[in-house]
Write a protein that holds these residues in place. Structure first.
Motif, PDB file in Angstrom:
ATOM      1  N   PRO A 155      -6.395  -3.630  -6.103  1.00 45.34           N
ATOM      2  CA  PRO A 155      -5.488  -4.703  -6.545  1.00 45.34           C
ATOM      3  C   PRO A 155      -5.410  -5.904  -5.607  1.00 45.34           C
ATOM      4  N   PHE A 156      -5.962  -5.793  -4.410  1.00 38.04           N
ATOM      5  CA  PHE A 156      -5.814  -6.872  -3.432  1.00 38.04           C
ATOM      6  C   PHE A 156      -6.995  -7.845  -3.471  1.00 38.04           C
ATOM      7  N   ASP A 157      -6.728  -9.052  -3.016  1.00 36.71           N
ATOM      8  CA  ASP A 157      -7.764 -10.092  -3.031  1.00 36.71           C
ATOM      9  C   ASP A 157      -8.538 -10.145  -1.715  1.00 36.71           C
ATOM     10  N   ILE A 158      -8.220  -9.256  -0.802  1.00 36.73           N
ATOM     11  CA  ILE A 158      -8.908  -9.283   0.480  1.00 36.73           C
ATOM     12  C   ILE A 158     -10.016  -8.238   0.499  1.00 36.73           C
ATOM     13  N   SER A 159     -10.872  -8.351   1.502  1.00 37.04           N
ATOM     14  CA  SER A 159     -12.052  -7.483   1.553  1.00 37.04           C
ATOM     15  C   SER A 159     -11.688  -6.021   1.772  1.00 37.04           C
ATOM     16  N   LEU A 160     -12.618  -5.167   1.427  1.00 37.28           N
ATOM     17  CA  LEU A 160     -12.438  -3.738   1.650  1.00 37.28           C
ATOM     18  C   LEU A 160     -12.291  -3.443   3.145  1.00 37.28           C
ATOM     19  N   ALA A 161     -13.045  -4.162   3.951  1.00 36.08           N
ATOM     20  CA  ALA A 161     -12.965  -3.963   5.405  1.00 36.08           C
ATOM     21  C   ALA A 161     -11.552  -4.241   5.912  1.00 36.08           C
ATOM     22  N   ILE A 205       0.843  -1.201   0.000  1.00 38.48           N
ATOM     23  CA  ILE A 205       0.000   0.000   0.000  1.00 38.48           C
ATOM     24  C   ILE A 205       0.876   1.248   0.000  1.00 38.48           C
ATOM     25  N   LEU A 206       1.900   1.248   0.828  1.00 40.44           N
ATOM     26  CA  LEU A 206       2.789   2.408   0.891  1.00 40.44           C
ATOM     27  C   LEU A 206       3.438   2.669  -0.458  1.00 40.44           C
ATOM     28  N   ILE A 207       3.850   1.583  -1.118  1.00 39.98           N
ATOM     29  CA  ILE A 207       4.482   1.739  -2.437  1.00 39.98           C
ATOM     30  C   ILE A 207       3.484   2.327  -3.435  1.00 39.98           C
ATOM     31  N   MET A 208       2.242   1.878  -3.351  1.00 41.55           N
ATOM     32  CA  MET A 208       1.217   2.416  -4.246  1.00 41.55           C
ATOM     33  C   MET A 208       1.017   3.912  -4.005  1.00 41.55           C
ATOM     34  N   THR A 210     -11.115   2.863  -1.661  1.00 39.51           N
ATOM     35  CA  THR A 210     -11.598   1.858  -2.618  1.00 39.51           C
ATOM     36  C   THR A 210     -10.540   1.529  -3.666  1.00 39.51           C
ATOM     37  N   ASP A 211      -9.839   2.547  -4.115  1.00 42.88           N
ATOM     38  CA  ASP A 211      -8.800   2.329  -5.127  1.00 42.88           C
ATOM     39  C   ASP A 211      -7.593   1.617  -4.534  1.00 42.88           C
ATOM     40  N   VAL A 212      -7.297   1.923  -3.283  1.00 42.09           N
ATOM     41  CA  VAL A 212      -6.212   1.206  -2.614  1.00 42.09           C
ATOM     42  C   VAL A 212      -6.550  -0.279  -2.571  1.00 42.09           C
ATOM     43  N   ALA A 213      -7.793  -0.577  -2.285  1.00 41.03           N
ATOM     44  CA  ALA A 213      -8.223  -1.972  -2.106  1.00 41.03           C
ATOM     45  C   ALA A 213      -8.247  -2.760  -3.412  1.00 41.03           C
TER      46      ALA A 213
END
Lengths: 109, 109
Positions: free
Chosen positions: A37-43, A20-23, A32-35
């Motif tokens: 690329p990841f496969d885990i939930s928004l929560a 996330i820091l690199i992004m 929402t945009d941070v979330a």
DNA sequence: AACGAATTTAACTATATAATAAAATAGACT
DNA sequence: AGTCTATTTTATTATATAGTTAAATTCGTT
């Protein structure tokens, strides 16, 4: 001081948070945009962002219904300084040790 | 790689463990001597040392009935490199941003 | 063999993280 | 007002850390 380092280092101990820091290096991002690329939930991402915020590695600012996440370098800089100081102390000690060895060589040869 | 960074950073996220690393900077130490300045039990220190060992921040060598703890710099160096690279990336991006701003100024003035 | 020192393991408690799914907020838009 | 979007909160489960005390292990020494 110590407490900040605790949270900074602990935060960096998770690959999702480092990613996330690199992004965020590229630009500020909405949660929402941070979330995305990841496969885990928004929560789950939301909680990672809370941890990063608590550690001072990012800040969050709400504009309208979007929360923007922004990288904050000072916390990581403090951690980097700790590590650098650590390295320098080692450096110093190696120098002392080298001097000691040289001293020995001179004395015993 | 990622896993090592995980453990390295997580290990550094505890003040007792950071203090232990600083102590080991001066010299290798036996577990009992590491524990001496702290107010927590020897068992607790033993576990901290296990975590530091797993992270590769120290190594342990048994000589007789004494286990000697020795600082290992490579793990921390890897973590420091990650942080330095991170800082440099930010540097680069700021430069790009500055160039962009300058470009804008030229075009619109 | 027996004692004592150095260290770990076991058993236990409390707290934090990591993740999920589902419900609740909060703001924008029609 | 009602709906859609963005995000958090709640409840829940699993795992790791941090600490304790007490028991076990491993060596060195007498």
């Amino acid at each position: 001081m110590t407490q900040n380092l605790d949270q900074t280092f602990a935060s960096l101990g998770d690959p999702t948070r480092r990613q996330i820091l690199i992004m965020l290096l590229e630009d500020d991002m909405a949660v929402t945009d941070v979330a995305e690329p990841f496969d885990i939930s928004l929560a789950a991402i939301s909680k990672h962002l809370q941890i990063l915020t608590r550690a001072g590695l990012i800040s969050q600012e709400k504009r309208g219904r979007v929360i923007w996440c922004k990288l904050q370098m000072h916390a990581m800089r403090d951690a980097a300084i700790w590590m650098e100081s650590f390295g320098q102390l080692e450096q110093v000690n190696l120098d002392v040790f080298e001097a000691f060895l040289k001293d020995q060589t001179i004395r015993f040869d």
